[in-house]
Each structure stands twice: as C-alpha cells, then as structure tokens.
Enzyme design. Structure first.
Site, PDB file in Angstrom:
ATOM      1  N   ASP A 450       0.844  -1.188   0.000  1.00 33.76           N
ATOM      2  CA  ASP A 450       0.000   0.000   0.000  1.00 33.76           C
ATOM      3  C   ASP A 450       0.885   1.246   0.000  1.00 33.76           C
ATOM      4  O   ASP A 450       2.091   1.173   0.263  1.00 33.76           O
ATOM      5  CB  ASP A 450      -0.892  -0.027   1.243  1.00 33.76           C
ATOM      6  CG  ASP A 450      -2.105   0.880   1.132  1.00 33.76           C
ATOM      7  OD1 ASP A 450      -2.281   1.513   0.077  1.00 33.76           O
ATOM      8  OD2 ASP A 450      -2.881   0.955   2.109  1.00 33.76           O
ATOM      9  N   GLU A 453       2.749   4.527  -4.412  1.00 37.99           N
ATOM     10  CA  GLU A 453       2.807   5.287  -5.673  1.00 37.99           C
ATOM     11  C   GLU A 453       4.179   5.945  -5.918  1.00 37.99           C
ATOM     12  O   GLU A 453       4.516   6.096  -7.106  1.00 37.99           O
ATOM     13  CB  GLU A 453       1.691   6.346  -5.690  1.00 37.99           C
ATOM     14  CG  GLU A 453       0.300   5.783  -5.802  1.00 37.99           C
ATOM     15  CD  GLU A 453      -0.164   5.103  -4.520  1.00 37.99           C
ATOM     16  OE1 GLU A 453      -0.921   4.126  -4.615  1.00 37.99           O
ATOM     17  OE2 GLU A 453       0.247   5.539  -3.436  1.00 37.99           O
ATOM     18  N   ASP A 529      -8.876   2.688  -2.816  1.00 42.22           N
ATOM     19  CA  ASP A 529      -9.944   3.164  -1.935  1.00 42.22           C
ATOM     20  C   ASP A 529     -11.169   3.614  -2.722  1.00 42.22           C
ATOM     21  O   ASP A 529     -11.480   4.815  -2.803  1.00 42.22           O
ATOM     22  CB  ASP A 529      -9.420   4.300  -1.056  1.00 42.22           C
ATOM     23  CG  ASP A 529      -8.218   3.881  -0.240  1.00 42.22           C
ATOM     24  OD1 ASP A 529      -8.021   2.664  -0.056  1.00 42.22           O
ATOM     25  OD2 ASP A 529      -7.466   4.759   0.210  1.00 42.22           O
TER      26      ASP A 529
END
Length: 787
Positions: A450, A453, A529
């Site tokens: 998670d 990026e 999300d």
C-alpha cells in the site's frame, strides 16, 4: 493551488479526521518543504527549441528491420521474433526497460527494410507492415495493407541549455486509428473500461480519501492502449515512465459530408525516450504477445483464489478471532484475513503491536488449522526514528532516496515523518526483501503493498516525493520524474524475489495498490480506496477489466467500498460481483461500516453465503484461469467482445464480462433491479440458474433476484468445479446441434507449474460425449447440463 489540487487537499484533510489534526499540520509543512527542495534543484520552466524529424536522408538495414535517418532525428524499426514491432526515435533502443521481462527479444530475421514510394521506407514482416514516410510519419498496417495506426511525425521541445533546469526534451506524438475504433487500457481507470474522449494523465496517484468514476489519475497508470476496430485489434505501449498525458478523440464514420473522421490520440510526455511497441492480431494473440514481451503473470497459490476478509480497524487479536469464528459458525467459507496498519506498533512497517497482538505466530497457526491464512500490509515508508533497527539498518545500507544535495528525502505518512527505500537500486531491493523474513516468522502467508505510488501526505501540490529526489535507476542514475511510476513495480519485485528465496517451495502471494507495465510478473493489484456507492460498484468492474487488458489478470476491488456504510442491497450486489472476480476481498476504512455478511440481516447473509459457496465450487476453474493467464496472457475477466471484437455492440458493453471463455457474468449495478438486459456474444448460451438456452448475438432480458446475478454458460463448455468430496468434477454444457466444444483443467503440480488436461465435447448417438485428450478415460466425474 488550482481546483484539482484544492479538491485533493480537501479529500486528504477529510481522511485525516480519523487520526488527528497534528498530521494535517505536518502535511502542510511537508508540502512547503517539497516545494522548496524542487526549487533548489531548479526544476522550473526553461527556454526550449522546437524540433521535428525533417526530411529523410537515407536508411541502414539491420537484422529485423533498420534505421531510417532524418535531418534532425533517426528512427529504428525492429520486428521481434514473436511479431511485435519496436520503434525508437533519437537512438532509443528497447532496453533498458522496467517493463520487459528478461533480455530484449530476438529479432525476426525475415523482416526486411526496403525503399517505399515518395522517398519513404518500409519494413515488411509476416504479421505487420510498417511504412515510414519521408517526413517521419509511421503507419502500421496489416500484411494486406489495411491501416491499423498512423503516427504523425513527432515533435520535441529541447532545452536551449541542456545543463540548465530540467535538461530533458519533452515530446508529443499524435496518431490516428480507424473511425470505428474503441480505446481501452491505460492502466486502472475508474470510468470505462472503454476510454471515452478526454485527457488521461500518466502519473500514479493516490486520490486521497476515496475515488469514484471520473476521478483520474488513480494508483496504476500505464502507457498501454488496446485499440479494437473492424480492421483488427492492436496494442501500443510507449515504454516511457515519465509523467505524461494521453488525449483521446473518438472517430466517426460518415462525418462531414460523408467523409470518415478517424479516431485520434495525442501523447504528451514530459521527458524520457520516444520508443514504443505495437502488437496486432486477435485479442487473444495480442495479449499473448504482450505477456511474452513483459512476462507471464505470477500464479497465486490456490488458497488466495478463495474469499478474503480485510478491515482497517480489526484492532486486536480477539477481534480477528471473533470475525473468523463468525464465518465458521455460520458455515461460510473463508480463505484469508488481512491485517492493516493498525496491527503495527505505531504504524511502523515490519513491527507488531504486542499489546493488541501478543502472539501473532500462534494466531496464524490457529487460523491455519481452519484453512484461513494471514495476510500483512506492507508500506514503503520507514519512520525516521533514530535507534529503531529497521531505520538504522536502512541508513547503514544507504537505502533511502536522497535529494539533489544528498539529504534523505522525508515525507509524512501514517507512521509520521518517514524516509523511502530506493527500490530502483538492486542492493536496496535485496536489503528490503530480507525484511520479509520477519513477516514470515510472524506467520503471514501473503502481502499487500500500500501507499507505494509512492504517496506522501501533502496539503497541496503532488502527494509524493520531490521531483528532484535522486534514484539509482539500476545504476544509470536519475530523478523522481523517471522513477515515480516504476517505484511500486520495483517494490513488488523486491518482495516477490525475496519470498521466492525465503520460501522456495511456496508460490508468493503479493498484490499492490500501485504499479506499472510488467507488474503481473510479481503479483496483482487491487482497486484501492473505491468509494461506497453504486458508482463505486460500477467503477470496480471497470478497473478489473481495464487492468486485465493491460496484462494484469489478477485484481479486484474493496467489496462494499472502502468508505461509508453500504445498504444491504448494495453490499449484496457488490459481494455477488466480487465472487466472480479474481481477487475476492471485502475491505473498509477504520471509520466505515462493518463488512461481515451477517451484519446486513438474514436475507443478505443467506444470499452472500450462496455466493461464497459458488466461489469455492468454481475454485478449480479459477486455478485453471490463473495458470492459463501465465502462459497465454489472457485475463481471467475478459470483456464481452473478447472472442468477437468485430461485434460493435459488444465493444460498448461495460456491464457484463466473460469469466474465462466458458461463463458470461452479468452483475447488477443499479439499485432496485430484479431483472436486467444482457447482450450475448455469438453462439448458444445457457442460463446456469434455469438451464434455458438463448441464442446470440442479441440482447435478452433475464431475472436477477436478490438471491443471484445472471450467469450464463457457453454451449459446449467444460467447466472444472469442486465436487462434494473435495475432488474435481466437470460441468459440461451441451454443445449446439452439429457443434463441438471443450475446455481445459490445470492440475497444480508445484511452484507455478501445472499439468493441462484438455477435453472435447460433441453429440454422439443422441448423447453428449466428453473425451480427454490423450487418454481413453475422462478421469473425472461428469455432469452434463443443458439437455
């Protein structure tokens, strides 16, 4: 701050309410620090000079193609042995590349460069014809001469002083496709899977809070387009990890006094090489070629293809045991439970909060006795805490990203002020991979990456590292402009390779929020999300279909949505969709409502239980699809046009999908619906609930009560399913009269390998006969349906 930044900042601030105002204040400080660091590196605008290729000056043949030289540039065209065509401007070659699997593909020695009319050149190969005009336009045609794609001469903007400012050339390339063409791909896009007219940014981004259709960009962006038209299907991949933007315009037939208007695409890149690959053919051939180029998909262990339950906010070991017991007591199958950042000590990666989870290895062992595995979240940010062993080891290894002045780059994430490993350094990947031994010792069987990026909280501007941050880039050196989009890909590689070494007898299970082209080599992805609501449900399907067409076959959404509390109906419809997607996982934010099936009343529990049991019944089919995806590149979840791309109505079908070749799934995506229209591909299809046959192509209306969603089986299909005794049985759907059918079963034989068993079906003497290739006996119980 523009409107886009303002909107994202509001989302960030909203999401921080669950963790306090202090982090909001630190995010403001982090944003100003990031801006100052980039200003120190003079990363602002610079004087530029425009450039185009100019007239052709000659050409030099090479194996597989050749180099066409122009007054101000050059173009290399090379045909690979598998038929993929490479084009590289300004001396760009196929490597080095984060997308490609292994060495650069061998060339097709039969492809030749020869003069064309009007002073141009062409490369002739078995599968494609590439025509280069004397001014630098490039046409990709079928061997029969039908144009698939026309690239206009590119345009560069070179810095006047290469030592000043950015010191790199930005460029634009415009292209045309057939008027009837439809665009797909570009990674995970919330609207689609068909890409409408508009602009799409190529920059992996955390939208902050949650997203819904129309939010763009998201966590996984890829410069991969799949274009479907009557003339044929082709994939184009611009191998460039820099920030960019894709602008699309749909074509129109008969536009403007009877003249066709082609579809158009414009790619604008902020730097990096202008190089791309084109693969053409039927969709199955194109994805097979793409997998050959970028690598076969990692095969998840069989348990990972069952249902998962996750939540940010389990809180304690007792809560985990309570939820698992709830599944067991109600007879609901469950394969895995995921622990989010709240199981860490102060959100520090590779730690455990011993007050909440006093004995994780025992918890994992107890759950495993019931067939339930533990999966751990892993974030890349390492809290900058002197004295903490992980941080100190990283400092000693020189593992963390630095700015232009050699200072460690810091960012605000859940653990607080943190530093970030440079996964583009092979040594750092090895160091990081060694840390997974701690996770395995705690009893975890799988991992989800998670915040990679990479994301860093910022009150304004980009929510990531400074553009001037320095990266190794496999020894070449460079900054975050080039490394950003491949950061998560390199992190996945670090984890996957370490797990293969630490547990050589087990297939790693790893999936990631972010990634880039080639990420399927190391695992899959999930939606991130997604907002709770009917639009979020629709976006879930779009993302899975889009990722599959970019070569990432294993993905899935947060069932129920990440935020808010879904209504019982929405939760059930999401659950029913999830049961037919590769990654079947409920998940929610710490501030969101519960996601256990029994929390929504007895009717939802009954129907959700049926969906869970059907997923487990189809597990042999999912295992087969996983192994076939590795070999063929075909995603588990495929658009309805997969086998009939010439069907224009199916190209626009976005509310149904093929699961493999055998099943057509039509989820309910609107509230209050108890019937829905389903567009059928060509052939005969059986309603699996009623056994009734329907003929395609065409549209039919099917019942869709709360108890189920419509699922149809292709006539002649052989679907491997789990029998009552735990063995494999074959669901055989009768072929149409005078027709034959078949299917395959992948029997797992070890770490990523399988024995493929093939079956054929046909009518013989008034009955459906099933034969196994190379054997006298079928070897599995057979149930014939549809007769």
């Amino acid at each position: 701050m523009d409107a886009h930044d303002l909107g994202r900042s509001v989302k960030w601030v909203t999401s921080f309410r669950t963790v306090g105002a202090a982090r909001v204040l630190r995010s403001v400080r982090a944003a100003w620090w990031r801006r100052r660091v980039d200003a120190e590196g003079a990363y602002g605008p610079v004087a530029e000079r425009a450039r185009v290729p100019g007239p052709a000056c000659g050409a030099e043949p090479e194996p597989g193609g050749g180099v066409v030289r122009f007054a101000r540039s050059s173009l290399r065209v090379r045909v690979a042995a598998g038929g993929a065509v490479f084009c590289g401007w300004d001396g760009a070659g196929p490597g080095p590349s984060y997308a490609l699997a292994g060495p650069v593909p061998e060339v097709d020695e039969r492809a030749v460069l020869e003069p064309d009319t009007d002073g141009g050149w062409r490369v002739v190969s078995e599968r494609l014809l590439v025509v280069v005009s004397r001014h630098g336009a490039v046409e990709v045609r079928t061997p029969g001469g039908v144009m698939l794609r026309r690239e206009q001469p590119p345009r560069w903007w070179d810095p006047v002083d290469a030592e000043a400012g950015r010191g790199v050339s930005r460029w634009t390339q415009r292209s045309e496709v057939a008027p009837d063409a439809r665009f797909f791909g570009l990674g995970g896009r919330s609207a689609g899977p068909r890409l409408r007219e508009g602009a799409y940014r190529l920059w992996n981004s955390d939208p902050g809070g949650s997203f819904e259709p129309g939010d763009d960009p998201l966590y996984v962006t890829m410069p991969v387009q799949l274009v479907v038209a009557d003339a044929g299907t082709h994939l184009v991949f611009h191998d460039n990890s820099w920030d960019g933007r894709v602008l699309l315009w749909e074509g129109e037939e008969g536009a403007g006094s009877g003249h066709d208007r082609p579809g158009r695409c414009e790619l604008r890149m902020c730097g990096g090489p202008l190089r791309y690959w084109v693969i053409a053919g039927a969709p199955a051939r194109v994805l097979r070629g793409w997998a050959a180029l970028t690598g076969g998909a990692a095969v998840p262990p069989a348990w990972a293809l069952g249902p998962h339950h996750a939540r940010w906010g389990f809180g304690t070991e007792a809560e985990v045991r309570r939820v698992v017991a709830g599944y067991r007591e109600r007879g609901l199958p469950l394969s895995a439970v995921h622990l989010d950042i709240d199981h860490y000590r102060g959100h520090r990666v590779f730690t455990v909060d011993r007050e909440r989870f006093p004995d994780l290895p025992k918890l994992a062992a107890d759950l495993r006795k019931d067939g339930v595995r533990l999966v751990s979240i892993v974030d890349p940010g390492v809290k900058a805490e002197p004295g903490w062993e992980v941080y100190e080891a990283g400092v000693a290894a020189g593992a963390f990203v630095r700015d232009g002045r050699g200072r460690p780059v810091r960012g605000e994430v859940w653990a607080g002020t943190s530093v970030f490993p440079d996964f583009t350094d092979p040594g750092v990947r090895r160091w990081w991979g060694g840390l997974y031994a701690e996770r395995l010792a705690e009893g975890f069987s799988g991992f989800w990456h998670d915040m990679n990026e990479p994301a860093a909280f910022a009150a304004f501007g980009e929510h990531t590292l400074p553009l001037s941050a320095r990266h190794a880039l496999e020894g070449r050196g460079g900054d975050h402009r080039e490394a950003h989009n491949v950061y998560a890909l390199a992190m996945a590689r670090a984890g996957y390779e370490a797990l293969r070494e630490l547990r050589p007898d087990e297939r790693p299970f790893l999936f990631s929020r972010s990634g880039w082209a080639g990420m399927q080599r190391y695992g899959g992805s999930w939606s991130g999300d997604v907002t709770t609501g009917w639009p979020g449900l629709r976006a879930s399907l779009s993302l899975v279909l889009g990722m599959g067409l970019c070569g990432v076959p294993f993905s899935g959404p947060d069932v129920g949505g990440f935020t808010g509390s879904p209504s019982p109906e929405l939760y059930l419809r999401w659950f029913q969709l999830g049961a037919y997607l590769p990654l079947f996982r409920t998940h929610a934010a710490i501030s969101a409502g519960r996601r256990e099936p029994w929390e929504f009343g007895p009717e939802v529990l009954e129907h959700a239980g049926a969906a869970l049991r059907e997923r487990m019944r189809l597990l042999p089919y999912f295992v087969t699809l996983a192994h076939r995806a590795r070999v063929t590149g075909a995603p588990y979840v495929r658009p309805a046009w997969w086998r009939t791309p010439e069907d224009r109505a199916l190209r626009d079908c976005e509310d149904a999908f093929l699961l493999g070749d055998a099943l057509l799934v039509a989820p309910v995506l609107e509230p209050g619906a108890d019937r829905r229209a389903v567009r059928l591909p060509r052939g005969r299809w059986y309603d699996t609930a009623t056994g009734r046959a329907h003929e395609g192509p065409g549209q039919i209306l099917l019942d869709a009560p709360l108890a189920r969603i419509p699922v149809l089986a292709r006539a002649g299909a052989v679907v491997p399913v789990a029998g009552a005794d735990g063995g494999v049985e074959l669901d055989v759907w009768a072929p149409a009269a005078g027709r034959t059918g078949g299917g395959v079963l992948a029997v797992d034989t070890g770490a990523g390998t399988a024995e493929v068993v093939r079956f054929t079906t046909a009518w013989r003497d008034g009955a459906v006969a099933v034969e196994r290739e190379g054997a006298a006996e079928v070897g599995f119980p057979v149930r014939v349906r549809g007769v």
